[in-house]
Design an enzyme around this catalytic site. Structure first.
Site, PDB file in Angstrom:
ATOM      1  N   ARG A 195      57.454  18.078  10.179  1.00  0.00           N
ATOM      2  CA  ARG A 195      57.885  16.946  11.050  1.00  0.00           C
ATOM      3  C   ARG A 195      56.906  16.344  12.071  1.00  0.00           C
ATOM      4  NH1 ARG A 195      60.195  16.244  16.324  1.00  0.00           N
ATOM      5  NH2 ARG A 195      61.654  14.601  16.394  1.00  0.00           N
ATOM      6  N   HIS A 196      56.799  15.164  12.039  1.00  0.00           N
ATOM      7  CA  HIS A 196      56.081  14.287  12.693  1.00  0.00           C
ATOM      8  C   HIS A 196      56.044  14.773  14.311  1.00  0.00           C
ATOM      9  CE1 HIS A 196      59.144  11.919  14.829  1.00  0.00           C
ATOM     10  NE2 HIS A 196      59.800  12.026  13.575  1.00  0.00           N
ATOM     11  N   ASN A 250      61.524   9.691  21.019  1.00  0.00           N
ATOM     12  CA  ASN A 250      61.903  11.039  20.884  1.00  0.00           C
ATOM     13  C   ASN A 250      62.391  11.613  22.411  1.00  0.00           C
ATOM     14  OD1 ASN A 250      59.920  11.771  18.195  1.00  0.00           O
ATOM     15  ND2 ASN A 250      62.125  11.708  18.000  1.00  0.00           N
ATOM     16  N   GLN A 275      65.828   6.964  16.191  1.00  0.00           N
ATOM     17  CA  GLN A 275      64.984   6.268  15.422  1.00  0.00           C
ATOM     18  C   GLN A 275      65.141   5.852  14.093  1.00  0.00           C
ATOM     19  OE1 GLN A 275      60.564   7.702  17.308  1.00  0.00           O
ATOM     20  NE2 GLN A 275      61.666   9.147  16.162  1.00  0.00           N
ATOM     21  N   ARG A 311      54.838   6.917  12.748  1.00  0.00           N
ATOM     22  CA  ARG A 311      54.785   8.564  13.392  1.00  0.00           C
ATOM     23  C   ARG A 311      54.366   9.487  12.403  1.00  0.00           C
ATOM     24  NH1 ARG A 311      59.846   6.511  13.139  1.00  0.00           N
ATOM     25  NH2 ARG A 311      61.526   7.851  12.421  1.00  0.00           N
ATOM     26  N   GLU A 332      62.251   8.778   7.084  1.00  0.00           N
ATOM     27  CA  GLU A 332      63.546   9.290   7.721  1.00  0.00           C
ATOM     28  C   GLU A 332      64.720   8.375   7.319  1.00  0.00           C
ATOM     29  OE1 GLU A 332      65.179  11.493   8.890  1.00  0.00           O
ATOM     30  OE2 GLU A 332      64.674  11.567  10.983  1.00  0.00           O
ATOM     31  N   HIS A 351      60.290  13.627   8.287  1.00  0.00           N
ATOM     32  CA  HIS A 351      61.183  13.477   9.274  1.00  0.00           C
ATOM     33  C   HIS A 351      62.179  14.605   9.384  1.00  0.00           C
ATOM     34  CE1 HIS A 351      59.324   9.606   9.909  1.00  0.00           C
ATOM     35  NE2 HIS A 351      59.245   9.641   8.778  1.00  0.00           N
TER      36      HIS A 351
END
Length: 237
Positions: free
Chosen positions: A8-9, A15, A21, A61, A86, A152
């Site tokens: 995951r980023h 966040n 997002q 991201r 995502e 994501h």
């Protein structure tokens, strides 16, 4: 055998603010870049002497996280797959969790106008994983190289659910009430193990928002979920 490792980023300002997002293209913040560098260092040690393929969602991201990882590994920059984006949260994107709960009640994405449905997200995630593995094998045959895919939380969560027959992630691991504790560790890496460790082991290892799936690529391509060993550490947006 092809190893697919999902990361995951790192953290973004949204966040940190507990703001949804989805498909909105929000860049990493400084904390997220620091997380990505820490992950990159861990992965460089894990894959010493190897040249993994690095791929990524095309959202900023994830892309920047992947670029930092690729640079540390000394491999080409990430190939971008829009299919790894995502989940779209429709009209809820930009809302804080509190605003979402006030407007929609229970944290159920299915009741949000214009949001991507769970079945669609699952199908997209599985199709994307198959394509990533297939492309890596096609471009590097006969050599079998590991693949690191930066994506994501919601998409990774669906891959884990598919690979584990919907037994993972554990109930509550993706709830909005726990996002606050996970966001600061969103890009912490750990070694891919053939045996899924217990949640208590995961906690001691400090692995909170990264998921890894070690799989036999041929079996995955045929959709045989039982052939995948799954290691789960969480999932956010």
């Amino acid at each position: 055998m092809t190893t697919l490792l999902l990361v995951r980023h790192g953290e973004t300002d949204w966040n940190a603010a507990r703001r949804i997002q989805g498909s909105t293209d929000i860049p990493l913040n400084d904390t997220g870049r620091e997380q990505a560098r820490a992950t990159a260092a861990s992965l460089a040690a894990q894959f010493a002497g190897q040249s993994p393929v690095v791929v990524s969602s095309d959202l900023a991201r994830a892309r920047e996280t992947a670029e930092i990882i690729a640079e540390a590994l000394g491999v080409p920059g990430p190939h971008l797959y829009p299919q790894l984006r995502e989940r779209s949260y429709g009209v809820a994107e930009g809302m804080t969790i509190e605003e979402y709960l006030e407007k929609f009640g229970a944290f159920d994405r299915e009741n949000v106008p214009e949001a991507e449905t769970t079945p669609h997200l699952r199908a997209r995630a599985v199709s994307a994983a198959r394509r990533v593995v297939r492309d890596a094998r096609r471009h590097h045959a006969p050599q079998d190289v590991p693949v690191i895919a930066v994506a994501h939380g919601a998409l990774i969560g669906q891959l884990i659910r598919h690979a584990s027959g919907d037994t993972l992630p554990l109930a509550g691991s993706g709830s909005p009430t726990r996002r606050r504790t996970r966001s600061s560790s969103s890009a912490t890496a750990s070694a891919c193990s053939p045996t899924p460790p217990s949640p208590s082991t995961e906690s001691r290892a400090g692995c909170r928002a990264i998921a890894e799936i070690c799989m036999i690529a041929d079996a995955w391509a045929r959709g045989i979920r039982g052939s995948a060993d799954v290691r789960c550490c969480a999932g956010d947006a």
